[in-house]
Design a protein around this motif. Sequence first.
Motif, short mmCIF file in Angstrom:
data_model
loop_
_atom_site.label_atom_id
_atom_site.label_comp_id
_atom_site.label_asym_id
_atom_site.label_seq_id
_atom_site.Cartn_x
_atom_site.Cartn_y
_atom_site.Cartn_z
N HIS A 37 -19.33 -8.75 71.61
CA HIS A 37 -20.95 -8.88 72.03
C HIS A 37 -21.15 -9.76 73.03
O HIS A 37 -21.21 -11.11 72.79
CB HIS A 37 -21.67 -9.63 70.48
CG HIS A 37 -23.10 -9.70 70.67
ND1 HIS A 37 -23.94 -10.17 69.59
CD2 HIS A 37 -23.94 -9.42 71.41
CE1 HIS A 37 -25.12 -10.35 70.04
NE2 HIS A 37 -25.33 -9.62 71.04
N ASP B 180 -29.38 -6.65 72.85
CA ASP B 180 -27.60 -7.07 72.71
C ASP B 180 -27.13 -5.82 73.57
O ASP B 180 -27.20 -4.72 73.76
CB ASP B 180 -27.28 -7.12 71.08
CG ASP B 180 -28.15 -7.94 70.60
OD1 ASP B 180 -28.00 -9.01 70.88
OD2 ASP B 180 -28.87 -7.49 69.69
N ILE B 181 -26.00 -6.51 73.99
CA ILE B 181 -24.77 -5.58 74.91
C ILE B 181 -23.46 -5.89 73.99
O ILE B 181 -22.84 -6.91 73.99
CB ILE B 181 -24.80 -6.28 76.18
CG1 ILE B 181 -26.03 -6.09 76.82
CG2 ILE B 181 -23.60 -5.51 77.02
CD1 ILE B 181 -26.36 -7.03 78.11
N TYR B 182 -22.72 -4.65 73.81
CA TYR B 182 -21.48 -4.78 73.44
C TYR B 182 -20.45 -4.16 74.18
O TYR B 182 -20.96 -3.07 74.74
CB TYR B 182 -21.48 -4.06 71.90
CG TYR B 182 -21.89 -4.89 70.65
CD1 TYR B 182 -21.53 -5.70 70.21
CD2 TYR B 182 -23.56 -4.53 70.69
CE1 TYR B 182 -22.01 -6.46 69.09
CE2 TYR B 182 -24.14 -5.25 69.75
CZ TYR B 182 -23.52 -6.15 68.77
OH TYR B 182 -24.12 -6.97 68.01
N ASN C 91 -23.38 -10.93 75.12
CA ASN C 91 -24.43 -12.06 75.54
C ASN C 91 -24.31 -13.14 74.21
O ASN C 91 -25.09 -14.10 74.42
CB ASN C 91 -25.91 -11.63 75.46
CG ASN C 91 -26.20 -10.57 74.43
OD1 ASN C 91 -25.36 -9.61 73.95
ND2 ASN C 91 -27.45 -10.69 73.92
N LEU D 210 -25.88 -7.50 83.53
CA LEU D 210 -25.82 -8.21 82.09
C LEU D 210 -24.68 -7.82 81.30
O LEU D 210 -23.98 -8.37 80.49
CB LEU D 210 -27.02 -6.99 81.56
CG LEU D 210 -28.58 -7.67 81.88
CD1 LEU D 210 -29.57 -6.99 81.38
CD2 LEU D 210 -28.86 -9.01 81.07
N ILE D 211 -23.97 -6.33 81.76
CA ILE D 211 -23.06 -6.11 81.06
C ILE D 211 -21.47 -6.94 81.39
O ILE D 211 -20.94 -7.25 80.73
CB ILE D 211 -22.69 -4.77 81.35
CG1 ILE D 211 -23.61 -3.51 81.03
CG2 ILE D 211 -21.03 -4.22 81.01
CD1 ILE D 211 -23.34 -2.26 81.54
N LEU E 67 -28.52 -4.41 85.23
CA LEU E 67 -27.73 -4.02 84.13
C LEU E 67 -26.52 -4.24 84.15
O LEU E 67 -25.73 -4.52 83.31
CB LEU E 67 -27.95 -2.25 84.27
CG LEU E 67 -27.84 -1.74 82.82
CD1 LEU E 67 -28.62 -2.15 81.50
CD2 LEU E 67 -27.65 -0.19 83.03
N PRO F 43 -29.60 -11.45 78.59
CA PRO F 43 -30.90 -10.68 78.32
C PRO F 43 -32.17 -11.28 77.74
O PRO F 43 -31.69 -12.02 77.07
CB PRO F 43 -30.31 -9.51 77.42
CG PRO F 43 -29.02 -9.80 76.98
CD PRO F 43 -28.50 -11.01 77.80
#
Lengths: 241, 157, 259
Positions: free
Chosen positions: A43, A36-38, A45, A25-26, A22, A32
Amino acid sequence: MDIPRGKVTAIMGPSGTGKTTLLKLIGGQLQPDSGDIYVDGQHVNALNNKALYQLRMRMGMLFQSGALLTDLTVFDNVAFPLREHTKLSESMIRKLVLLKLEAVGLRGARDLMPSELSGGMARRVALARAIALDPMMIMYDEPFTGQDPISMGVLVQLIRKLNDAARISSLMVSHDVAETMQIADWVYVISEGKVVESGSPEQLRSQGGEWTQQFIKGLPDGPVPFHFPADDLANDLGACL
Amino acid sequence: MNKSKVIEIWVGGFMLAGIVALFWLSMQVSNLGTSYTGDTFHVTANFDNIGGLKTKAPVTMAGVEVGRVTSIVYDPESFRARVGLDIQTTYTGKIPEDTFAKILTAGLLGEQYIGLDPGGAEDPLKEGSEIMITQSALVLEEVIGQFLFSKASEGDK
Amino acid sequence: MITRVLAQLGSVGVSALSSIGRAHLLILNMLAGLNDIIRRPRLLIDQLYSVGVLTILIIAVAGLFVGMVLGLQGYYILSRFGGETALGLMVAASLVRELGPVLTALLFAGRAGSALTAEIGLMKATEQLSGLEMMAVDPKHRVLSPRFFAGLISVPLLAAMFSCLGIFGGWLVGGGMLGVDQAAFWNGMQGGIDFSDDLVNGFIKSVVFGFVCTWIAIYQGYDCIPTSEGVSRATTRTVVHSSLAVLGLDFVLTALMFG
């Protein structure tokens, strides 16, 4: 899953549930498969390389092992991000580095090599390095694992202090229940890649579900069985005979 | 002395040693060092057979190198090999016109080169002159053939 | 059964292809890192020290002994034909054309290549590479690229030193111990070794070997499984792959250059 600004958020869960993943990913180190990751409205990714590096300058990360560069002294390790990303003069860098080292209480250890540090000291140096660029958020990957009680106490206090003093958002990944519950403002409990429950430490302790209770109290048997899935014991033994 | 200075010195020494090694190889080991930069004048010589002579082979007088072979072509008119020689200009006017050029071998299996034996003429070799008197390379098969032939004729007597 | 074998073959093929792809992406990234090196030559200097300077000793000793052996063996064979005067040429030609570049590359793979793999693999295992990434520093440019260029520069220089010392060793044995005529030794060498045919081709070989060996070493380190077992396997692979690549490429290059 939301991680508020200026608070200490903890992610807890047993080993192997993807907590470190995790964080990666951040930080944009992994992509991922879905979702989606903000971070700060960006954004992650979908960022290109350059924008991602810009964003990473505003994130600090404390790795499980500290991840200090073994060929540099403590001082140079902390100075490293400053030298890479700023055009400050050497005397300015010196002042900043000494201040950061003072904050973690290791100003006296500045000429040591990382191999000469204890695990707890290495993690504190890594913390000084992570805050060298005054990031908006710091991610801690298992900050308490493998520490003696004293260094654990030091780290707990440091994390809380940094969070409150510098208004840094902290995101912590850990399975050390006691310490995490002590400093976290909000806790997510995850298992097998999914959020099981979330809440403040008190809420979880009093109203958490069966699974969370087992995790927090460290019960050997419960929803997570003691036995790894296997055939019936008698069958297995029979097969041997 | 601090550590980074020591590393710099070592690396500097390493680079220097490497470049010196390359330079030494080119100058001392290869033919680059023996080809001179000085001025030369050009003469030609025709041979019946040049054997294993190659361009860049040395041209010597009394064993001293005075020039180099620069070109070897076959002349279809005379059915002979036409060899171009570059002689250093320091020898201009000092090599007689009727000099005798022969193809010699250094050692039994060594490289072939051209040896010049000075004649007695007044006029010297000039740019573009041709050396008239030449002796071909020794070809082993021919020598053996001659030897056998003379032995055979001795036996006839 | 057959489908299982086919599936296995397929997965091996796919993983080999993706590994080749990663290696090529890596080399592009490292070449792009040249920018950073020009801005910060210090990075390259440090690596030239650990990759080049620390390899000098083994290269020097090996070169000297290889040359001495060549001198002895060459003398025994050549003296049968009365051709001792060609000893200089024989020693120099075999060193400059073949043994210098090839043996240097093999020794380099064993000494510097394996060290590079282990170092990078351990940096990966101890999260130093991830740490750099999170500090917004690209480890491919900051860590890998200087090592790559240091290897690329070092190998040709080391090969030149190897050849020089080898010739010196041959001269020691031939001229000193066995009494070959000194002038014939050097003249035969100078007459027989052509600058562009022999020296330049030998140099090109060593540049190619330096490129390939360093590339393999860095790729194996960067791509290894970050555990102690993974690093040790990657180190072994570096030496094996580098040696095979050098010997195979040597044949191809020799056929192209001297064929």
